[in-house]
Design an enzyme around this catalytic site. Sequence first.
Site, PDB file in Angstrom:
ATOM      1  N   HIS A  17       0.826  -1.194   0.000  1.00  0.00           N
ATOM      2  CA  HIS A  17       0.000   0.000   0.000  1.00  0.00           C
ATOM      3  C   HIS A  17       0.869   1.256   0.000  1.00  0.00           C
ATOM      4  O   HIS A  17       2.077   1.199   0.174  1.00  0.00           O
ATOM      5  CB  HIS A  17      -0.997   0.020   1.183  1.00  0.00           C
ATOM      6  CG  HIS A  17      -0.394   0.312   2.509  1.00  0.00           C
ATOM      7  ND1 HIS A  17      -1.151   0.615   3.614  1.00  0.00           N
ATOM      8  CD2 HIS A  17       0.881   0.338   2.931  1.00  0.00           C
ATOM      9  CE1 HIS A  17      -0.369   0.832   4.647  1.00  0.00           C
ATOM     10  NE2 HIS A  17       0.867   0.662   4.264  1.00  0.00           N
ATOM     11  N   CYS A  36       5.524   5.138   5.103  1.00  0.00           N
ATOM     12  CA  CYS A  36       4.301   4.557   4.532  1.00  0.00           C
ATOM     13  C   CYS A  36       3.792   5.375   3.349  1.00  0.00           C
ATOM     14  O   CYS A  36       2.856   4.969   2.676  1.00  0.00           O
ATOM     15  CB  CYS A  36       3.219   4.410   5.600  1.00  0.00           C
ATOM     16  SG  CYS A  36       3.312   2.829   6.462  1.00  0.00           S
ATOM     17  N   HIS A  42       4.949  -0.129  -0.491  1.00  0.00           N
ATOM     18  CA  HIS A  42       5.717  -1.038   0.356  1.00  0.00           C
ATOM     19  C   HIS A  42       4.735  -2.065   0.888  1.00  0.00           C
ATOM     20  O   HIS A  42       3.520  -1.874   0.815  1.00  0.00           O
ATOM     21  CB  HIS A  42       6.378  -0.269   1.510  1.00  0.00           C
ATOM     22  CG  HIS A  42       5.372   0.339   2.420  1.00  0.00           C
ATOM     23  ND1 HIS A  42       4.761   1.536   2.134  1.00  0.00           N
ATOM     24  CD2 HIS A  42       4.805  -0.110   3.564  1.00  0.00           C
ATOM     25  CE1 HIS A  42       3.878   1.805   3.085  1.00  0.00           C
ATOM     26  NE2 HIS A  42       3.885   0.824   3.958  1.00  0.00           N
ATOM     27  N   HIS A  44       3.198  -5.110   3.712  1.00  0.00           N
ATOM     28  CA  HIS A  44       3.008  -5.519   5.101  1.00  0.00           C
ATOM     29  C   HIS A  44       2.544  -6.967   5.142  1.00  0.00           C
ATOM     30  O   HIS A  44       1.860  -7.433   4.225  1.00  0.00           O
ATOM     31  CB  HIS A  44       1.931  -4.667   5.786  1.00  0.00           C
ATOM     32  CG  HIS A  44       2.352  -3.264   6.082  1.00  0.00           C
ATOM     33  ND1 HIS A  44       3.193  -2.934   7.119  1.00  0.00           N
ATOM     34  CD2 HIS A  44       2.054  -2.096   5.459  1.00  0.00           C
ATOM     35  CE1 HIS A  44       3.384  -1.629   7.136  1.00  0.00           C
ATOM     36  NE2 HIS A  44       2.707  -1.093   6.133  1.00  0.00           N
ATOM     37  N   ASP A  82      -5.098 -10.548  -0.604  1.00  0.00           N
ATOM     38  CA  ASP A  82      -3.790 -11.208  -0.472  1.00  0.00           C
ATOM     39  C   ASP A  82      -2.951 -11.055  -1.741  1.00  0.00           C
ATOM     40  O   ASP A  82      -3.438 -11.277  -2.854  1.00  0.00           O
ATOM     41  CB  ASP A  82      -3.983 -12.699  -0.156  1.00  0.00           C
ATOM     42  CG  ASP A  82      -2.676 -13.388   0.205  1.00  0.00           C
ATOM     43  OD1 ASP A  82      -1.800 -12.727   0.806  1.00  0.00           O
ATOM     44  OD2 ASP A  82      -2.524 -14.586  -0.116  1.00  0.00           O
ATOM     45  N   HIS A  83      -1.698 -10.654  -1.542  1.00  0.00           N
ATOM     46  CA  HIS A  83      -0.751 -10.428  -2.654  1.00  0.00           C
ATOM     47  C   HIS A  83      -1.244  -9.374  -3.626  1.00  0.00           C
ATOM     48  O   HIS A  83      -0.999  -9.469  -4.838  1.00  0.00           O
ATOM     49  CB  HIS A  83      -0.429 -11.752  -3.378  1.00  0.00           C
ATOM     50  CG  HIS A  83       0.496 -12.626  -2.593  1.00  0.00           C
ATOM     51  ND1 HIS A  83       0.097 -13.286  -1.460  1.00  0.00           N
ATOM     52  CD2 HIS A  83       1.812 -12.915  -2.753  1.00  0.00           C
ATOM     53  CE1 HIS A  83       1.122 -13.957  -0.964  1.00  0.00           C
ATOM     54  NE2 HIS A  83       2.175 -13.759  -1.726  1.00  0.00           N
ATOM     55  N   GLU A 127      -0.961  -4.659  11.589  1.00  0.00           N
ATOM     56  CA  GLU A 127      -0.164  -4.215  10.444  1.00  0.00           C
ATOM     57  C   GLU A 127       1.306  -4.572  10.680  1.00  0.00           C
ATOM     58  O   GLU A 127       2.040  -4.897   9.754  1.00  0.00           O
ATOM     59  CB  GLU A 127      -0.328  -2.714  10.229  1.00  0.00           C
ATOM     60  CG  GLU A 127       0.266  -2.243   8.911  1.00  0.00           C
ATOM     61  CD  GLU A 127      -0.146  -0.822   8.584  1.00  0.00           C
ATOM     62  OE1 GLU A 127      -1.002  -0.648   7.705  1.00  0.00           O
ATOM     63  OE2 GLU A 127       0.364   0.106   9.236  1.00  0.00           O
TER      64      GLU A 127
END
Length: 137
Positions: A17, A36, A42, A44, A82-83, A127
Site C-alpha cells: 500500500h 508509509c 511497500h 506488510h 492477499d498479494h 499491520e
Amino acid sequence: MDKKTAVFRKEHFNAAHRLFVPAWDDQKNKEVFGKCSNPNFHGHNYELEVKVTGVPDPQTGFVIDLKLLSDIIKEYVLEIFDHKNLNLDTTHFKNLNPTAENIVRIIYDILRKRIEPKLDLQVRLYETERNFVEYPA
Ligand code: NI
C-alpha cells in the site's frame, strides 16, 4: 445464564500500500505518513483476527462453524486482498487511504454481510507485530 461465547479465527495476508492524501504534495505526505508514503509502495504482513460472539447452538455446540467462518474469510477477504496492491488492485481503496483503520473497517463490512445478524462480530488487524487496530471499538 449467559452462555455467550467468543470464537476466533486467525488469518494472514500480504499486501502493498501507499498512504497519502492526493491533495498534498509528496513532501507533505512524507511529513505526515513517513515511510508509509513511499510513492512506489511497500508491503506488510497483515495478521487478521476475526471474533464471533454468540450463544452456542444447543445441538451442534457451535457459535459458528469455524470451517464456514474460515471459508468466508478466504473467499471474501483473502482472495481480494492477499498479494495485492491495495491502492491499485482493489476497488475499496481507490478513494480511501488504506490505513489499518480503514482496512479493518472494510473487512468488517465485508464479513458483517455474510455472518448471521444474531452473532456479534469484531475484527482485529495487525499491520506489524506492535501496531494493530480493532473494529468496532
Ligand atoms: Ni505501511
